[in-house]
Design an enzyme around this catalytic site. Structure first.
Site, PDB file in Angstrom:
ATOM      1  N   LYS A  28     -40.013 135.334  14.837  1.00  0.00           N
ATOM      2  CA  LYS A  28     -39.491 134.875  16.127  1.00  0.00           C
ATOM      3  C   LYS A  28     -38.862 133.484  16.039  1.00  0.00           C
ATOM      4  O   LYS A  28     -37.834 133.214  16.670  1.00  0.00           O
ATOM      5  CB  LYS A  28     -40.609 134.860  17.170  1.00  0.00           C
ATOM      6  CG  LYS A  28     -41.389 136.170  17.305  1.00  0.00           C
ATOM      7  CD  LYS A  28     -40.532 137.344  17.709  1.00  0.00           C
ATOM      8  CE  LYS A  28     -41.399 138.553  18.032  1.00  0.00           C
ATOM      9  NZ  LYS A  28     -40.613 139.760  18.322  1.00  0.00           N
ATOM     10  N   GLU A  83     -39.662 162.931  23.770  1.00  0.00           N
ATOM     11  CA  GLU A  83     -38.852 163.455  24.880  1.00  0.00           C
ATOM     12  C   GLU A  83     -37.783 162.458  25.319  1.00  0.00           C
ATOM     13  O   GLU A  83     -36.839 162.808  26.028  1.00  0.00           O
ATOM     14  CB  GLU A  83     -39.739 163.821  26.079  1.00  0.00           C
ATOM     15  CG  GLU A  83     -40.848 164.808  25.770  1.00  0.00           C
ATOM     16  CD  GLU A  83     -40.352 166.178  25.320  1.00  0.00           C
ATOM     17  OE1 GLU A  83     -39.126 166.387  25.241  1.00  0.00           O
ATOM     18  OE2 GLU A  83     -41.198 167.040  25.037  1.00  0.00           O
ATOM     19  N   SER A 121     -42.264 142.791  23.912  1.00  0.00           N
ATOM     20  CA  SER A 121     -43.228 143.211  22.895  1.00  0.00           C
ATOM     21  C   SER A 121     -44.234 144.188  23.492  1.00  0.00           C
ATOM     22  O   SER A 121     -44.653 144.041  24.644  1.00  0.00           O
ATOM     23  CB  SER A 121     -43.960 142.000  22.319  1.00  0.00           C
ATOM     24  OG  SER A 121     -43.070 141.170  21.614  1.00  0.00           O
ATOM     25  N   ALA A 122     -44.624 145.179  22.695  1.00  0.00           N
ATOM     26  CA  ALA A 122     -45.621 146.183  23.066  1.00  0.00           C
ATOM     27  C   ALA A 122     -45.155 147.091  24.206  1.00  0.00           C
ATOM     28  O   ALA A 122     -45.961 147.634  24.935  1.00  0.00           O
ATOM     29  CB  ALA A 122     -46.960 145.532  23.413  1.00  0.00           C
ATOM     30  N   CYS A 123     -43.843 147.254  24.336  1.00  0.00           N
ATOM     31  CA  CYS A 123     -43.292 148.156  25.360  1.00  0.00           C
ATOM     32  C   CYS A 123     -42.574 149.348  24.744  1.00  0.00           C
ATOM     33  O   CYS A 123     -41.734 149.968  25.387  1.00  0.00           O
ATOM     34  CB  CYS A 123     -42.351 147.401  26.282  1.00  0.00           C
ATOM     35  SG  CYS A 123     -43.194 146.339  27.476  1.00  0.00           S
ATOM     36  N   ARG A 145     -49.198 134.984  19.865  1.00  0.00           N
ATOM     37  CA  ARG A 145     -48.236 133.891  19.991  1.00  0.00           C
ATOM     38  C   ARG A 145     -48.724 132.906  21.045  1.00  0.00           C
ATOM     39  O   ARG A 145     -49.287 133.291  22.059  1.00  0.00           O
ATOM     40  CB  ARG A 145     -46.872 134.430  20.439  1.00  0.00           C
ATOM     41  CG  ARG A 145     -46.132 135.255  19.414  1.00  0.00           C
ATOM     42  CD  ARG A 145     -44.671 135.405  19.859  1.00  0.00           C
ATOM     43  NE  ARG A 145     -44.545 135.703  21.273  1.00  0.00           N
ATOM     44  CZ  ARG A 145     -44.507 136.919  21.805  1.00  0.00           C
ATOM     45  NH1 ARG A 145     -44.615 137.966  21.010  1.00  0.00           N
ATOM     46  NH2 ARG A 145     -44.375 137.093  23.112  1.00  0.00           N
ATOM     47  N   HIS A 170     -33.664 140.133  20.606  1.00  0.00           N
ATOM     48  CA  HIS A 170     -34.963 140.816  20.466  1.00  0.00           C
ATOM     49  C   HIS A 170     -34.737 142.309  20.699  1.00  0.00           C
ATOM     50  O   HIS A 170     -35.104 142.850  21.738  1.00  0.00           O
ATOM     51  CB  HIS A 170     -35.931 140.223  21.496  1.00  0.00           C
ATOM     52  CG  HIS A 170     -37.345 140.653  21.339  1.00  0.00           C
ATOM     53  ND1 HIS A 170     -38.214 140.727  22.404  1.00  0.00           N
ATOM     54  CD2 HIS A 170     -38.065 141.042  20.252  1.00  0.00           C
ATOM     55  CE1 HIS A 170     -39.403 141.119  21.991  1.00  0.00           C
ATOM     56  NE2 HIS A 170     -39.329 141.320  20.694  1.00  0.00           N
ATOM     57  N   TYR A 218     -51.525 132.997  12.547  1.00  0.00           N
ATOM     58  CA  TYR A 218     -51.231 134.311  13.106  1.00  0.00           C
ATOM     59  C   TYR A 218     -49.727 134.595  13.180  1.00  0.00           C
ATOM     60  O   TYR A 218     -48.948 133.760  13.653  1.00  0.00           O
ATOM     61  CB  TYR A 218     -51.805 134.458  14.532  1.00  0.00           C
ATOM     62  CG  TYR A 218     -51.199 135.643  15.248  1.00  0.00           C
ATOM     63  CD1 TYR A 218     -51.679 136.925  15.019  1.00  0.00           C
ATOM     64  CD2 TYR A 218     -50.095 135.494  16.073  1.00  0.00           C
ATOM     65  CE1 TYR A 218     -51.079 138.014  15.609  1.00  0.00           C
ATOM     66  CE2 TYR A 218     -49.497 136.586  16.671  1.00  0.00           C
ATOM     67  CZ  TYR A 218     -49.992 137.847  16.434  1.00  0.00           C
ATOM     68  OH  TYR A 218     -49.390 138.932  17.007  1.00  0.00           O
ATOM     69  N   GLY A 219     -49.324 135.771  12.769  1.00  0.00           N
ATOM     70  CA  GLY A 219     -48.027 136.382  13.029  1.00  0.00           C
ATOM     71  C   GLY A 219     -46.869 135.444  13.256  1.00  0.00           C
ATOM     72  O   GLY A 219     -46.504 134.638  12.408  1.00  0.00           O
ATOM     73  N   GLY A 220     -46.249 135.591  14.453  1.00  0.00           N
ATOM     74  CA  GLY A 220     -45.040 134.842  14.763  1.00  0.00           C
ATOM     75  C   GLY A 220     -45.221 133.341  14.804  1.00  0.00           C
ATOM     76  O   GLY A 220     -44.243 132.597  14.771  1.00  0.00           O
ATOM     77  N   ARG A 252     -52.164 144.211  14.524  1.00  0.00           N
ATOM     78  CA  ARG A 252     -50.848 144.503  13.947  1.00  0.00           C
ATOM     79  C   ARG A 252     -50.922 145.222  12.608  1.00  0.00           C
ATOM     80  O   ARG A 252     -51.906 145.151  11.889  1.00  0.00           O
ATOM     81  CB  ARG A 252     -50.091 143.184  13.735  1.00  0.00           C
ATOM     82  CG  ARG A 252     -49.841 142.384  15.004  1.00  0.00           C
ATOM     83  CD  ARG A 252     -48.688 142.918  15.786  1.00  0.00           C
ATOM     84  NE  ARG A 252     -48.481 142.238  17.058  1.00  0.00           N
ATOM     85  CZ  ARG A 252     -47.300 142.165  17.675  1.00  0.00           C
ATOM     86  NH1 ARG A 252     -46.237 142.720  17.141  1.00  0.00           N
ATOM     87  NH2 ARG A 252     -47.213 141.562  18.844  1.00  0.00           N
ATOM     88  N   ASP A 303     -37.239 145.522  15.857  1.00  0.00           N
ATOM     89  CA  ASP A 303     -37.599 144.331  16.631  1.00  0.00           C
ATOM     90  C   ASP A 303     -36.459 143.350  16.863  1.00  0.00           C
ATOM     91  O   ASP A 303     -36.367 142.762  17.931  1.00  0.00           O
ATOM     92  CB  ASP A 303     -38.755 143.610  15.945  1.00  0.00           C
ATOM     93  CG  ASP A 303     -39.411 142.564  16.848  1.00  0.00           C
ATOM     94  OD1 ASP A 303     -39.657 142.869  18.031  1.00  0.00           O
ATOM     95  OD2 ASP A 303     -39.679 141.451  16.373  1.00  0.00           O
TER      96      ASP A 303
END
Length: 652
Positions: A268, A560, A310-312, A109, A288, A259-261, A430, A335
């Site tokens: 997004k 867990e 993102s990516a968390c 992005r 989000h 690309y993507g978004g 992705r 998402d």
């Protein structure tokens, strides 16, 4: 779009006929101002749709126009064309899966080139402190908006086909859904939109039969000013990329990136930026957030929404395989959540998307087996590595490589496990997969009424100071917690290096309007709920990423995390199993289930709340508010920060 083109539309009477879905034969209505219609019947469309198509064609000057029907035949034709162009590489190891490699300049992005256009600047963004660069969005004036379009779009589709993509965000016909039409010159985008949204003739029928308003989305991969396309299989114009939004007109314009978004405009751009402005006007939330269902051993089921940058770990949590016996997790979405109160004051949510656009590196059979099962069918992978046995590879899949199998990295170069110094897959590579392929997809994921939300989680990557979980003391405190979120930056955007960034509500790159007004809207949701005699969801903050002094994670995470969800469900049900701390409610030592854990957990360190850390945290939050939000900050949020400071200062 700018009204700078001569409009030559003829008067049009709505045709009662059905929307044409011919794929193999050009329409008999084969000429619109010199453009050949190769699929669909433009004269069967409502005037507002026809005007949008014709205006876009006059601007972009494509050779052909294809009105997409979303059929399997159409998708096969586009896929074959992309294979012939070298844009897609077949992956025979899996079922109907392909790999795309982008231009190396088009991999994430472009937040710095993403703008919101409103008549007045303060409608779009907060006014930062003088001399401070604002980070809560970028405003563009209506004149500069028009100029940006006219400096890029005229003639940008010459020699190409313009695709008209009708799509629905959310189940077609749901009272919580919205529709859009994306115009693009990228077959890759069309194929991705088919996965990520409900796309095709069913949506166009909805527009025709019910006179549904739609969000206008115009996209082009662009044509570089030099006329040279650096990578023929992935045309783009990275030097002139721009992503524009005009909330007043429900309009999105994107140029130069495939690309993507940046290009899949339902994601997004629509679902969050334009979606949030529609939500503000109509009294709901576009966020989000993932949505998951948790079923307890006794059979009770609750739904939870969670906002992480993102990516968390959103996808991993949404598709978790719980380790606690008797628990079941089902995925509604990974998402984005659209949430609205029903007539009884229950907050209900839909996943407006139809697929997953997940970060590949780190996804594995160990961390997310459900995602791995999802991606082996009907998936477009982007910027991952390729294996000689017809499969894919990225960091995290080292154990899947069999002897003798060679790897080609995302740039097309040979790559050797344990030898090569660069990543095999781009860090932001992705997978784009249909949600229906997920083995734990919730049976209500397409319920038009949405699922009832009992809790909202905020969280990010905080290696220091922030406990595993704490609960907000009330709704206003919860909104404050979301507004004060901070997290290590990730590869999903163009930022370099790992730094702790403010990412309020995990929405920092996605606000469609002034962040201060956004917080005010969140606060007002409680009043709306009270008028309906409803109950607000509980709010929590989670942090799976706290580390010890040696840099090792204090909590094992992944499956867990079901132990944390177990405690959340206890609190939803009103169990008195918490200790009050200056920052919120934390689990009592005996209430967090640690039975049968493979590793010892240092609960004292995991839940330690250090006075100096939190005084500094409060100071940094205050500086952020002062620098970035200023007078737009709601008084209730400032009061919550003042209360936090006062409580922390009293700590021994």
């Amino acid at each position: 779009m700018p009204q700078l083109i001569e409009k030559v539309y003829t008067p049009f009477q709505k045709n009662a006929g059905h929307y044409a879905t011919t794929t193999s034969t050009p329409s008999k209505f084969n000429n619109v101002r010199g453009y050949t219609i190769v699929n669909g019947d433009i004269n069967s469309l409502p005037l507002k749709v026809k005007n949008f198509i014709e205006e876009s064609a006059l601007l972009c000057q494509p050779d052909k126009i294809h009105i997409c029907d979303g059929s399997e035949i159409e998708n096969e034709i586009f896929t074959k064309s992309l294979l012939e162009a070298g844009t897609l590489i077949p992956l025979p190891k899996y079922q109907n899966c392909y790999l795309a490699r982008t231009n190396p300049a088009d991999v994430a992005r472009v937040e710095s080139k993403t703008f919101i256009c409103t008549p007045h600047r303060e409608q779009a963004v907060c006014t930062p402190r003088p001399g401070i660069q604002g980070t809560l969005g970028h405003w563009i004036s209506p004149k500069d908006y028009d100029d940006a379009i006219m400096n890029r779009f005229p003639g940008c589709m010459k020699g190409r086909t313009m695709y008209v993509v009708p799509f629905s965000m959310g189940p077609v016909g749901s009272p919580l859904s919205k529709v859009g039409i994306e115009i693009t010159d990228s077959q890759y985008v069309v194929c991705s939109m088919r996965i990520m949204t409900r796309m095709g003739s069913l949506v166009m029928d909805e527009i025709i039969k019910n006179n549904v308003d739609f969000v206008k989305c115009l996209h082009s991969v662009g044509t570089p000013e030099s006329g040279k396309v650096a990578m023929e299989s992935w045309p783009c114009d990275p030097d002139r990329v721009i992503i524009l939004h005009k909330p007043e007109n429900n309009e999105i314009v994107s140029y130069g990136s495939a690309y993507g978004g940046n290009a899949i405009l339902g994601k997004k751009c629509f679902a969050l930026r334009i979606g949030s402005t529609i939500a503000q006007r109509e009294g709901w939330l576009a966020e989000h957030m993932l949505i998951l269902g948790v079923t307890c051993p006794n059979g009770t089921k609750k739904y939870i929404a969670a906002a992480f940058p993102s990516a968390c770990g959103k996808t991993n949590l949404a598709m978790m395989t719980p380790t606690l016996p008797g628990y079941k997790i089902e995925c509604v979405g990974d998402d984005i959540a659209w949430m609205k109160f029903d007539a009884q004051g229950q907050l209900r949510a839909i996943n407006p998307e139809n697929g997953f656009f997940g970060v590949a590196p780190g996804t594995s059979f160990e961390t997310n087996p459900n995602a791995m099962e999802t991606v082996v069918r009907d998936t477009i992978f982007t910027n991952v590595a390729y294996t000689s046995d017809g499969g894919v590879f990225w960091e995290g899949l080292e154990n899947t490589i069999k002897p003798g199998v060679t790897i080609t990295d995302w740039l097309g170069n040979p790559w050797e496990l344990g030898v090569s110094k660069t990543p095999a897959a781009h860090p932001n590579s992705r997978f784009c997969s249909p949600a229906s392929n997920c083995p734990i997809i919730d049976d209500k994921w397409e319920d038009p009424e949405g699922v009832p939300i009992s809790a909202i989680l905020f969280g990010g990557r905080r290696p220091e100071g922030v406990p595993l979980i704490y609960e907000a003391m009330n709704w206003q405190h919860g909104v404050f917690i979301g507004s004060a979120m901070r997290s290590e930056s990730t590869a999903a955007a163009e930022h370099k290096g790992k730094v702790i960034m403010h990412d309020p509500m995990a929405m920092r790159p996605f606000f469609g309007y002034n962040f201060g007004h956004y917080l005010k809207h969140w606060l007002e949701m409680e009043e709306q709920c009270n008028k309906l005699n409803g109950t607000m969801p509980k709010v929590f903050h989670v942090n799976w990423f706290r580390k010890d002094k040696n840099g090792k994670f204090l909590w094992p995470g992944y499956g867990e995390n079901s132990r944390v969800l177990d405690w959340i469900l206890k609190r939803i049900d009103g169990f008195d199993c918490y200790d009050e701390t200056p920052i919120g409610y934390v689990p009592t030592p005996e209430s967090l289930r640690l039975d049968n854990l493979k590793s010892q957990i240092n609960l004292k360190e995991l839940f330690s709340i250090e006075r100096e850390f939190w005084l500094k945290e409060a100071e940094q939050i205050q500086t952020y508010y002062d620098n970035q939000v200023g007078t737009d900050l709601p008084k209730q949020i400032q009061q919550q920060l003042n209360n936090l400071k006062a409580r922390v200062e009293k700590m021994q």
